[in-house]
Design a protein around this motif. Structure first.
Motif, PDB file in Angstrom:
ATOM      1  N   GLY A  27       0.844  -1.178   0.000  1.00  0.00           N
ATOM      2  CA  GLY A  27       0.000   0.000   0.000  1.00  0.00           C
ATOM      3  C   GLY A  27       0.882   1.231   0.000  1.00  0.00           C
ATOM      4  O   GLY A  27       2.079   1.159   0.294  1.00  0.00           O
ATOM      5  N   ALA A  28       0.289   2.355  -0.294  1.00  0.00           N
ATOM      6  CA  ALA A  28       1.031   3.616  -0.328  1.00  0.00           C
ATOM      7  C   ALA A  28       1.553   3.973   1.063  1.00  0.00           C
ATOM      8  O   ALA A  28       1.129   3.390   2.070  1.00  0.00           O
ATOM      9  N   LEU A  29       2.460   4.922   1.109  1.00  0.00           N
ATOM     10  CA  LEU A  29       2.913   5.438   2.397  1.00  0.00           C
ATOM     11  C   LEU A  29       1.697   5.896   3.194  1.00  0.00           C
ATOM     12  O   LEU A  29       0.789   6.526   2.641  1.00  0.00           O
ATOM     13  N   ALA A  30       1.678   5.571   4.467  1.00  0.00           N
ATOM     14  CA  ALA A  30       0.619   5.956   5.414  1.00  0.00           C
ATOM     15  C   ALA A  30      -0.725   5.287   5.133  1.00  0.00           C
ATOM     16  O   ALA A  30      -1.750   5.712   5.662  1.00  0.00           O
ATOM     17  N   ALA A  31      -0.734   4.231   4.332  1.00  0.00           N
ATOM     18  CA  ALA A  31      -1.988   3.516   4.065  1.00  0.00           C
ATOM     19  C   ALA A  31      -2.453   2.713   5.273  1.00  0.00           C
ATOM     20  O   ALA A  31      -3.637   2.411   5.392  1.00  0.00           O
ATOM     21  N   GLY A  32      -1.526   2.341   6.152  1.00  0.00           N
ATOM     22  CA  GLY A  32      -1.905   1.601   7.347  1.00  0.00           C
ATOM     23  C   GLY A  32      -1.256   0.242   7.494  1.00  0.00           C
ATOM     24  O   GLY A  32      -1.709  -0.586   8.279  1.00  0.00           O
ATOM     25  N   LYS A  33      -0.182  -0.005   6.774  1.00  0.00           N
ATOM     26  CA  LYS A  33       0.493  -1.304   6.854  1.00  0.00           C
ATOM     27  C   LYS A  33       1.010  -1.564   8.263  1.00  0.00           C
ATOM     28  O   LYS A  33       0.738  -2.615   8.841  1.00  0.00           O
ATOM     29  N   THR A  34       1.746  -0.626   8.825  1.00  0.00           N
ATOM     30  CA  THR A  34       2.305  -0.815  10.167  1.00  0.00           C
ATOM     31  C   THR A  34       1.192  -0.839  11.206  1.00  0.00           C
ATOM     32  O   THR A  34       1.254  -1.620  12.164  1.00  0.00           O
ATOM     33  N   PHE A  35       0.165  -0.034  11.041  1.00  0.00           N
ATOM     34  CA  PHE A  35      -0.964  -0.066  11.978  1.00  0.00           C
ATOM     35  C   PHE A  35      -1.589  -1.459  11.988  1.00  0.00           C
ATOM     36  O   PHE A  35      -1.877  -2.017  13.048  1.00  0.00           O
ATOM     37  N   PHE A  36      -1.789  -2.041  10.798  1.00  0.00           N
ATOM     38  CA  PHE A  36      -2.363  -3.375  10.720  1.00  0.00           C
ATOM     39  C   PHE A  36      -1.442  -4.406  11.372  1.00  0.00           C
ATOM     40  O   PHE A  36      -1.901  -5.271  12.112  1.00  0.00           O
ATOM     41  N   VAL A  37      -0.140  -4.316  11.103  1.00  0.00           N
ATOM     42  CA  VAL A  37       0.814  -5.245  11.726  1.00  0.00           C
ATOM     43  C   VAL A  37       0.745  -5.119  13.240  1.00  0.00           C
ATOM     44  O   VAL A  37       0.700  -6.122  13.966  1.00  0.00           O
ATOM     45  N   ARG A  38       0.724  -3.894  13.746  1.00  0.00           N
ATOM     46  CA  ARG A  38       0.655  -3.668  15.193  1.00  0.00           C
ATOM     47  C   ARG A  38      -0.603  -4.309  15.771  1.00  0.00           C
ATOM     48  O   ARG A  38      -0.552  -5.011  16.794  1.00  0.00           O
ATOM     49  N   LEU A  89      -2.084 -11.419  18.718  1.00  0.00           N
ATOM     50  CA  LEU A  89      -1.339 -12.656  18.970  1.00  0.00           C
ATOM     51  C   LEU A  89      -0.756 -12.684  20.383  1.00  0.00           C
ATOM     52  O   LEU A  89      -0.041 -13.601  20.733  1.00  0.00           O
ATOM     53  N   LYS A  90      -1.060 -11.672  21.163  1.00  0.00           N
ATOM     54  CA  LYS A  90      -0.670 -11.573  22.582  1.00  0.00           C
ATOM     55  C   LYS A  90       0.828 -11.371  22.751  1.00  0.00           C
ATOM     56  O   LYS A  90       1.594 -12.308  22.935  1.00  0.00           O
ATOM     57  N   THR A  91       1.220 -10.106  22.707  1.00  0.00           N
ATOM     58  CA  THR A  91       2.619  -9.750  22.918  1.00  0.00           C
ATOM     59  C   THR A  91       2.727  -8.651  23.957  1.00  0.00           C
ATOM     60  O   THR A  91       1.789  -7.878  24.159  1.00  0.00           O
ATOM     61  N   ASP A  92       3.860  -8.603  24.614  1.00  0.00           N
ATOM     62  CA  ASP A  92       4.201  -7.479  25.495  1.00  0.00           C
ATOM     63  C   ASP A  92       5.186  -6.547  24.799  1.00  0.00           C
ATOM     64  O   ASP A  92       5.550  -5.517  25.342  1.00  0.00           O
ATOM     65  N   ASP A  93       5.624  -6.930  23.606  1.00  0.00           N
ATOM     66  CA  ASP A  93       6.613  -6.155  22.877  1.00  0.00           C
ATOM     67  C   ASP A  93       5.990  -4.912  22.240  1.00  0.00           C
ATOM     68  O   ASP A  93       4.817  -4.909  21.870  1.00  0.00           O
ATOM     69  N   HIS A  94       6.798  -3.880  22.100  1.00  0.00           N
ATOM     70  CA  HIS A  94       6.381  -2.666  21.392  1.00  0.00           C
ATOM     71  C   HIS A  94       6.588  -2.895  19.898  1.00  0.00           C
ATOM     72  O   HIS A  94       7.696  -3.195  19.447  1.00  0.00           O
ATOM     73  N   VAL A  95       5.512  -2.765  19.134  1.00  0.00           N
ATOM     74  CA  VAL A  95       5.574  -2.990  17.695  1.00  0.00           C
ATOM     75  C   VAL A  95       5.819  -1.656  17.004  1.00  0.00           C
ATOM     76  O   VAL A  95       5.058  -0.706  17.182  1.00  0.00           O
ATOM     77  N   SER A  96       6.894  -1.604  16.234  1.00  0.00           N
ATOM     78  CA  SER A  96       7.227  -0.373  15.511  1.00  0.00           C
ATOM     79  C   SER A  96       7.668  -0.721  14.094  1.00  0.00           C
ATOM     80  O   SER A  96       7.996  -1.861  13.789  1.00  0.00           O
ATOM     81  N   SER A  97       7.690   0.280  13.261  1.00  0.00           N
ATOM     82  CA  SER A  97       8.085   0.074  11.873  1.00  0.00           C
ATOM     83  C   SER A  97       9.566  -0.291  11.786  1.00  0.00           C
ATOM     84  O   SER A  97      10.409   0.377  12.370  1.00  0.00           O
ATOM     85  N   PRO A  98       9.902  -1.338  11.044  1.00  0.00           N
ATOM     86  CA  PRO A  98      11.308  -1.711  10.866  1.00  0.00           C
ATOM     87  C   PRO A  98      11.961  -1.027   9.662  1.00  0.00           C
ATOM     88  O   PRO A  98      12.865  -1.575   9.044  1.00  0.00           O
ATOM     89  N   THR A  99      11.510   0.178   9.346  1.00  0.00           N
ATOM     90  CA  THR A  99      12.020   0.876   8.166  1.00  0.00           C
ATOM     91  C   THR A  99      13.544   0.964   8.167  1.00  0.00           C
ATOM     92  O   THR A  99      14.183   0.713   7.146  1.00  0.00           O
ATOM     93  N   TYR A 100      14.143   1.296   9.290  1.00  0.00           N
ATOM     94  CA  TYR A 100      15.598   1.486   9.334  1.00  0.00           C
ATOM     95  C   TYR A 100      16.339   0.217   9.721  1.00  0.00           C
ATOM     96  O   TYR A 100      17.462  -0.012   9.276  1.00  0.00           O
TER      97      TYR A 100
END
Length: 166
Positions: A43-54, A60-71
């Motif tokens: 999807g385009a930038l800011a379409a919501g890919k990372t939001f959906f992954v988060r 799936l039950k995590t305590d981890d902070h989900v962030s974009s792995p862009t870098y």
């Protein structure tokens, strides 16, 4: 490995009108995922890919902070089911460059969620493809098109069709 286009009859198109509806889609998909599953997101930038992954990783039950792995290109999150490998393929030019990352073991043992996944789709024999597009009518509205390559996914798409019809 040559990825083939999914048959049109196996495409599920959903109009999602809010972030809450996006979370509900993630909740519907999460129980169907397990180790070695590949989900490619586009999807385009800011379409919501990372939001959906988060949302999906949270389901799936995590305590981890989900962030974009862009870098970093890849992040790994621990969940109740198995690890989730979250990859951003935006800076990868092709499947060979993905292979060179040496993530083979992680892919086999994890749920693999790959943003900009169509760039490296030929690296996989089977995957679920989720394309996210902006809808014209509202800021939070999106069109999710869900398709697949391989035999693993038709039942999952069928279950999502049933759940979205309810």
């Amino acid at each position: 490995m040559d990825a083939k286009s999914p048959p049109p009859s196996d495409v599920l198109s959903l109009s999602i009108d809010s972030e809450e509806a996006t979370v509900r889609l993630a909740q519907a998909l999460a129980p169907h995922l397990g180790p070695s599953d590949i989900v490619l997101l586009d999807g385009a930038l800011a379409a919501g890919k990372t939001f959906f992954v988060r949302a999906l990783v949270d389901c799936l039950k995590t305590d981890d902070h989900v962030s974009s792995p862009t870098y970093t290109i890849a992040n790994i999150y621990q969940t109740a089911i198995c690890d989730v490998l979250h990859v951003d393929a935006y800076r990868l030019s092709d499947a060979q460059e993905f292979y060179n990352l040496g993530l083979d073991t992680q892919i086999d043992e994890s749920i693999c969620l790959i943003e900009w996944g169509s760039r490296i789709a030929p690296a996989f024999d089977e995957y679920l493809q989720i394309s996210i597009a902006f809808a014209d009518d509202a800021d939070d509205a999106r069109i999710f098109e869900i398709s697949h390559v391989g035999r693993r996914w038709p039942d999952v798409i069928g279950a999502l069709k049933t759940e979205s019809a309810d």
